[in-house]
Design a protein around this motif. Structure first.
Motif, short mmCIF file in Angstrom:
data_model
loop_
_atom_site.label_atom_id
_atom_site.label_comp_id
_atom_site.label_asym_id
_atom_site.label_seq_id
_atom_site.Cartn_x
_atom_site.Cartn_y
_atom_site.Cartn_z
N THR A 47 146.08 6.47 34.32
CA THR A 47 147.01 5.36 34.54
C THR A 47 146.35 3.99 34.44
OG1 THR A 47 146.63 5.51 36.94
CG2 THR A 47 148.47 6.79 36.02
N HIS A 48 145.03 3.96 34.44
CA HIS A 48 144.37 2.65 34.40
C HIS A 48 142.94 2.78 33.91
CE1 HIS A 48 142.22 -0.90 36.12
NE2 HIS A 48 143.32 -1.50 35.74
N LEU A 49 142.51 1.81 33.10
CA LEU A 49 141.13 1.70 32.67
C LEU A 49 140.70 0.26 32.94
CD1 LEU A 49 138.54 2.71 31.29
CD2 LEU A 49 139.58 2.10 29.09
N GLY A 50 139.74 0.10 33.85
CA GLY A 50 139.35 -1.24 34.27
C GLY A 50 138.39 -1.92 33.31
N GLU A 51 138.14 -3.19 33.60
CA GLU A 51 137.20 -3.98 32.82
C GLU A 51 135.77 -3.70 33.32
OE1 GLU A 51 138.02 -5.89 30.29
OE2 GLU A 51 140.18 -5.51 30.54
N TRP A 52 134.81 -3.99 32.46
CA TRP A 52 133.41 -3.83 32.84
C TRP A 52 133.04 -4.86 33.91
CZ3 TRP A 52 131.06 0.46 31.69
CH2 TRP A 52 131.36 1.14 30.51
N PHE A 53 132.25 -4.40 34.88
CA PHE A 53 131.79 -5.26 35.97
C PHE A 53 130.28 -5.15 36.06
CE2 PHE A 53 130.50 -5.74 40.43
CZ PHE A 53 131.04 -6.99 40.73
N SER A 54 129.60 -6.30 36.10
CA SER A 54 128.14 -6.32 36.16
C SER A 54 127.66 -6.18 37.60
CB SER A 54 127.62 -7.63 35.57
OG SER A 54 126.20 -7.66 35.60
N LEU A 55 126.87 -5.15 37.83
CA LEU A 55 126.36 -4.89 39.18
C LEU A 55 124.91 -5.36 39.21
CD1 LEU A 55 127.11 -1.50 41.01
CD2 LEU A 55 125.77 -3.39 41.90
N ASP A 56 124.73 -6.64 39.52
CA ASP A 56 123.39 -7.23 39.44
C ASP A 56 122.61 -7.07 40.75
OD1 ASP A 56 124.47 -9.14 41.17
OD2 ASP A 56 124.86 -10.58 39.56
N GLN A 57 121.34 -7.51 40.70
CA GLN A 57 120.46 -7.34 41.86
C GLN A 57 120.94 -8.16 43.05
OE1 GLN A 57 117.66 -5.19 42.01
NE2 GLN A 57 117.97 -5.65 44.18
N GLU A 58 121.51 -9.32 42.81
CA GLU A 58 122.00 -10.15 43.91
C GLU A 58 123.12 -9.44 44.67
OE1 GLU A 58 122.44 -13.16 46.61
OE2 GLU A 58 120.80 -12.75 45.20
N CYS A 59 124.01 -8.79 43.94
CA CYS A 59 125.10 -8.03 44.58
C CYS A 59 124.53 -6.90 45.43
CB CYS A 59 126.03 -7.48 43.51
SG CYS A 59 127.44 -6.55 44.14
N ILE A 60 123.53 -6.21 44.89
CA ILE A 60 122.89 -5.11 45.62
C ILE A 60 122.21 -5.63 46.89
CG2 ILE A 60 121.07 -3.35 45.52
CD1 ILE A 60 121.65 -3.11 42.51
N ASN A 61 121.52 -6.77 46.77
CA ASN A 61 120.84 -7.36 47.93
C ASN A 61 121.83 -7.74 49.03
OD1 ASN A 61 118.40 -7.06 46.62
ND2 ASN A 61 118.26 -9.20 45.96
N GLN A 62 122.94 -8.32 48.64
CA GLN A 62 123.95 -8.72 49.62
C GLN A 62 124.52 -7.51 50.35
OE1 GLN A 62 126.85 -11.07 47.52
NE2 GLN A 62 125.48 -12.81 47.25
N PHE A 63 124.78 -6.45 49.60
CA PHE A 63 125.30 -5.23 50.22
C PHE A 63 124.26 -4.62 51.15
CE2 PHE A 63 126.35 -0.71 50.44
CZ PHE A 63 127.72 -0.74 50.66
N ALA A 64 123.00 -4.65 50.75
CA ALA A 64 121.91 -4.11 51.59
C ALA A 64 121.82 -4.88 52.90
CB ALA A 64 120.59 -4.19 50.83
N LYS A 65 121.98 -6.18 52.83
CA LYS A 65 121.90 -7.00 54.04
C LYS A 65 123.06 -6.74 54.98
CE LYS A 65 121.12 -11.77 55.52
NZ LYS A 65 120.92 -13.18 55.06
N VAL A 66 124.25 -6.65 54.42
CA VAL A 66 125.44 -6.43 55.25
C VAL A 66 125.41 -5.06 55.92
CG1 VAL A 66 127.95 -6.09 55.16
CG2 VAL A 66 126.91 -8.02 53.97
N THR A 67 124.94 -4.05 55.20
CA THR A 67 124.95 -2.68 55.73
C THR A 67 123.65 -2.29 56.42
OG1 THR A 67 124.21 -1.80 53.60
CG2 THR A 67 126.58 -1.92 53.97
N HIS A 68 122.67 -3.19 56.39
CA HIS A 68 121.35 -2.93 56.99
C HIS A 68 120.63 -1.76 56.32
CE1 HIS A 68 122.21 -5.79 60.23
NE2 HIS A 68 123.41 -5.24 60.30
N ASP A 69 120.96 -1.52 55.07
CA ASP A 69 120.26 -0.49 54.30
C ASP A 69 119.45 -1.21 53.23
OD1 ASP A 69 119.32 1.60 52.83
OD2 ASP A 69 121.28 2.44 52.31
N GLU A 70 118.24 -1.65 53.60
CA GLU A 70 117.41 -2.44 52.70
C GLU A 70 116.20 -1.65 52.23
OE1 GLU A 70 117.28 -6.80 53.70
OE2 GLU A 70 117.93 -6.07 55.67
N GLN A 71 116.43 -0.39 51.90
CA GLN A 71 115.34 0.44 51.38
C GLN A 71 114.82 -0.17 50.07
OE1 GLN A 71 115.90 4.87 51.63
NE2 GLN A 71 118.03 4.27 51.94
N TRP A 72 113.53 0.04 49.83
CA TRP A 72 112.91 -0.57 48.65
C TRP A 72 113.51 -0.08 47.34
CZ3 TRP A 72 110.58 2.64 45.11
CH2 TRP A 72 110.24 3.93 45.54
#
Length: 227
Positions: free
Chosen positions: A90-115
């Motif tokens: 029913t749906h095919l989405g657009e490409w989304f860039s998952l960059d390092q900054e996005c990963i870092n922000q998620f790590a900080k919010v969830t307290h999962d900052e594994q190397w």
């Protein structure tokens, strides 16, 4: 003594013996009654227990829900339209860039900052993927974005006045997403359930990684559409 007097005397003696017999049994009956009361008291308490009574009502509600049909005209119309798409993409989405900054922000919010997520230099040397990777839950949390269910102008359910994330049936992360990769999601409708004032929609979401044949995430999402 005539016959009438004899009968009267026998009847009086019988009543007296009967009264004596009943009097002798009365304490025993009281004991039995007490024992039965103690035996059945837990059952009585169980039947009156608000938690269990609530559970029984919940079971009845679930049975009733399974028999409910869509009642509002808008929901009925939407249900008919969606039912024709069961089993289809029913749906095919657009490409989304998952960059390092996005990963870092998620790590900080969830307290999962594994190397493996936040240290590109170490990951390049020690990780089998030779790069940092996104958290699986980050990929999962992007599903509303990747499926446009949070985009007012491109909402796949434009007639619904409210869309609620009701949960997930199952989730798998077959392959990691390296930092700076692009991802997109495909949506396949697999189940519908008519409710009184809403429709429960179960979708299979497949998150693809650009340039890879392996999926990053496969999840069954459950939405409630209110009309």
């Amino acid at each position: 003594m005539n016959v009438v007097e004899f009968i009267r005397e026998q009847r009086e003696q019988f009543q007296q013996r009967n009264n004596e017999f009943r009097a002798s049994l009365q304490p025993k009956f009281k004991n039995i009654t007490g024992l039965l009361s103690d035996k059945f008291k837990p059952l009585t308490n169980t039947l009156n227990n608000p938690w269990l009574s609530r559970a029984s009502f919940q079971e009845q509600d679930e049975d009733q829900k399974s028999e409910q049909v869509v009642q509002t005209p808008a929901a009925a119309k939407a249900y008919c339209q969606l039912s024709e798409q069961i089993g289809e993409e029913t749906h095919l989405g657009e490409w989304f860039s998952l960059d390092q900054e996005c990963i870092n922000q998620f790590a900080k919010v969830t307290h999962d900052e594994q190397w493996i997520h936040t240290d590109p230099e170490r990951a390049a040397k020690e990780s089998p993927f030779k790069a940092t990777i996104a958290h699986g839950f980050l990929t999962l949390s992007l599903i509303p974005k990747l499926t446009n269910t949070v985009e007012p102008e491109a909402n796949p359910y434009p007639d619904a006045r409210m869309v609620i994330n009701f949960g997930l049936n199952q989730v798998r992360f077959p392959f990691p997403v390296k930092a700076n990769s692009r991802v997109r999601a495909r949506t396949r409708l697999i189940e519908l359930k008519p409710m009184k004032k809403s429709i429960e929609v179960v979708n299979e979401i497949s998150v693809e990684v650009e340039g890879s044949k392996r999926l990053a995430c496969v999840a069954e999402t459950v939405l409630r559409l209110y009309y």
